[in-house]
Design a protein around this motif. Structure first.
Motif, mmCIF file in Angstrom:
data_model
loop_
_atom_site.group_PDB
_atom_site.id
_atom_site.type_symbol
_atom_site.label_atom_id
_atom_site.label_comp_id
_atom_site.label_asym_id
_atom_site.label_seq_id
_atom_site.Cartn_x
_atom_site.Cartn_y
_atom_site.Cartn_z
ATOM 1 N N GLN A 217 0.957 -1.108 -0.070
ATOM 2 C CA GLN A 217 0.067 0.072 -0.065
ATOM 3 C C GLN A 217 0.897 1.343 0.015
ATOM 4 O OE1 GLN A 217 -1.978 1.940 3.560
ATOM 5 N NE2 GLN A 217 -3.749 0.691 2.644
ATOM 6 N N GLN B 26 2.176 2.151 -3.322
ATOM 7 C CA GLN B 26 1.422 2.733 -4.302
ATOM 8 C C GLN B 26 1.303 4.239 -3.883
ATOM 9 O OE1 GLN B 26 -2.389 1.079 -3.567
ATOM 10 N NE2 GLN B 26 -3.515 2.584 -5.096
ATOM 11 N N LYS C 124 -4.913 9.054 2.151
ATOM 12 C CA LYS C 124 -5.339 7.633 1.974
ATOM 13 C C LYS C 124 -6.915 7.489 1.938
ATOM 14 C CE LYS C 124 -2.625 4.419 4.374
ATOM 15 N NZ LYS C 124 -2.448 3.690 5.418
ATOM 16 N N GLN D 27 -8.604 9.199 -0.239
ATOM 17 C CA GLN D 27 -8.814 9.084 -1.640
ATOM 18 C C GLN D 27 -9.033 7.809 -2.161
ATOM 19 O OE1 GLN D 27 -6.247 12.194 -3.933
ATOM 20 N NE2 GLN D 27 -5.395 12.654 -2.033
ATOM 21 N N TYR D 28 -8.649 6.535 -1.533
ATOM 22 C CA TYR D 28 -8.113 5.423 -1.982
ATOM 23 C C TYR D 28 -9.336 4.335 -1.160
ATOM 24 C CZ TYR D 28 -4.212 6.843 -4.324
ATOM 25 O OH TYR D 28 -3.112 7.744 -5.089
ATOM 26 N N GLN E 22 -11.914 1.848 -3.162
ATOM 27 C CA GLN E 22 -11.096 1.006 -3.833
ATOM 28 C C GLN E 22 -10.169 -0.001 -3.044
ATOM 29 O OE1 GLN E 22 -7.946 3.069 -6.403
ATOM 30 N NE2 GLN E 22 -6.660 1.266 -6.076
ATOM 31 N N TRP E 23 -9.693 0.305 -1.784
ATOM 32 C CA TRP E 23 -9.124 -0.673 -0.941
ATOM 33 C C TRP E 23 -10.234 -1.599 -0.505
ATOM 34 C CZ3 TRP E 23 -5.559 3.465 1.523
ATOM 35 C CH2 TRP E 23 -4.598 3.822 0.675
#
Length: 384
Positions: free
Chosen positions: A11, A14, A261, A263-264, A267-268
């Protein structure tokens, strides 16, 4: 460990450039306490969750304590909660002077059983604290119905459930809550359904910082005002302290990291559901293994199976011998921990699951080959 129970390095790779830029921005500003990123993070979480107020604090435990106090919960009050959670859940209730009352759990969801809640309501009951364990939403339809019927506050422990949504149809909740309640909360994010939501940003969480962090969320203006006072020594204005509070501020550096984080997170979380589905497929029909239910709202902070017939500990030890991590969440229900031992009767479902629960390695980027290795190792042991 060849396969740890959690690996945060993929993570970080990324988002490394964004995180380092965010940290450099804070370092260059020199504003390390309650700097601009804290307020911006609060605003962004409020927009994400769809709530009026977000109050960033320094841990999930403080979020629970401050949330309870902001709701007016204190000495002489009883708060009904689950025995199957990390100690911070019950500890927060005890630390505000109230008494935790433990209602047993549903064996399929691991979450508090609404019918058990009803059995524990007394004239001293002031609140219900459900925990969305492992990222799986509790039966909030029924819980909100009970709260409304008895005039109780609801504080949601969302330490493991950032980004999870309630869609009803949960174990023990299929059609049992009022239709109006179900319609009102359908699709809502955990933490936004009750009076207060309390989140943890501990590094291992789905939305985790690089230290400790937490947040109180609410739509109640008075609760939010009290929470903001409590996090800064009980003051609205510096050096004009009105109540006894805490030093519980989220560091600006952690807020800047969390802004990246956030923002993701969807998705995660979706990636975690995919990992859980792969596990479920691979573990299907293996003797003595019960896999978790997968729902659209579950964000799988942990992927937890039940291992039946007393085989959990031997499988855990065998996994470790092959370099594979696993964890038991939780080996002792809260009501039977040394601090409370002898004060409460045993809750049989919680006691049973404490001997069966085993959490397997999970993170968004875990590969299918790694999952195959985990499952093949379990299968090898079950054949012995």
């Amino acid at each position: 460990m060849k396969i740890p129970v959690l690996d945060l390095k993929p993570q970080y790779e990324q988002i490394k450039d964004q995180v380092q830029a965010a940290m450099n921005r804070v370092l260059e500003s020199g504003q390390f306490i309650m700097g601009p990123d804290v307020k911006l993070f609060e605003q962004e979480v409020a927009e994400y969750l769809g709530v009026k107020h977000t109050v960033a604090v320094n841990s999930g435990t403080d979020a629970l304590v401050i949330g309870l106090r902001a709701l007016g919960i204190g000495v002489g009050d009883e708060v009904i909660t689950t025995p199957f959670s990390f100690f911070a859940t019950a500890e927060s209730i005890s630390n505000v002077g109230a008494k935790p009352i433990f209602a047993d759990i549903d064996p399929q969801s691991f979450n508090i059983d609404p019918e058990a809640i009803r059995k524990h309501i007394t004239p001293n009951t002031k609140a219900i604290m459900p925990v969305h364990l492992y990222g799986n939403p509790a039966a909030m339809g029924q819980i909100m119905d009970i709260a409304q019927e008895y005039g109780l506050k609801v504080i949601e422990d969302c330490a493991q459930s950032f980004g999870s949504r309630y869609y009803g149809g949960c174990p023990g909740c299929e059609g049992d809550c009022q239709e109006s309640t179900r319609d009102a909360i359908q699709g809502k994010l955990t933490g936004t359904i009750g009076d207060v939501g309390a989140y943890s940003f501990f590094p291992s969480k789905n939305l985790g910082c690089y230290g400790d962090g937490g947040m109180v969320v609410t739509n109640d203006d008075q609760v939010a005002e009290l929470a903001r006072m409590l996090r800064v020594h009980g003051a609205k204005k510096k050096y004009h302290n009105e109540i006894l509070g805490y030093n519980s501020r989220l560091d600006t550096l952690q807020a800047a990291i969390l802004r990246v984080k956030l923002q993701y997170i969807d998705q995660w979380n979706q990636g975690r559901r995919r990992v859980a589905q792969v596990y479920n497929d691979l573990l299907a029909n293996i003797p003595d293994i019960v896999t978790p239910m997968i729902s659209d709202g579950h964000v799988f902070h942990q992927y937890t199976i039940r291992v039946l017939n007393g085989k959990r500990d031997s499988i855990k030890e065998y996994l470790a011998s092959k370099g594979i991590g696993s964890m038991v969440y939780y080996p002792i229900p809260q009501d039977q921990l040394p601090i409370y031992q002898g004060q409460y009767p045993i809750n049989p479902v919680s006691e049973m699951l404490a001997a069966e629960a085993l959490s397997l390695p999970i993170w968004t980027e875990i590969t299918k080959s790694e999952q195959l290795q985990v499952v093949d190792t379990i299968v090898a042991k079950t054949k012995n």
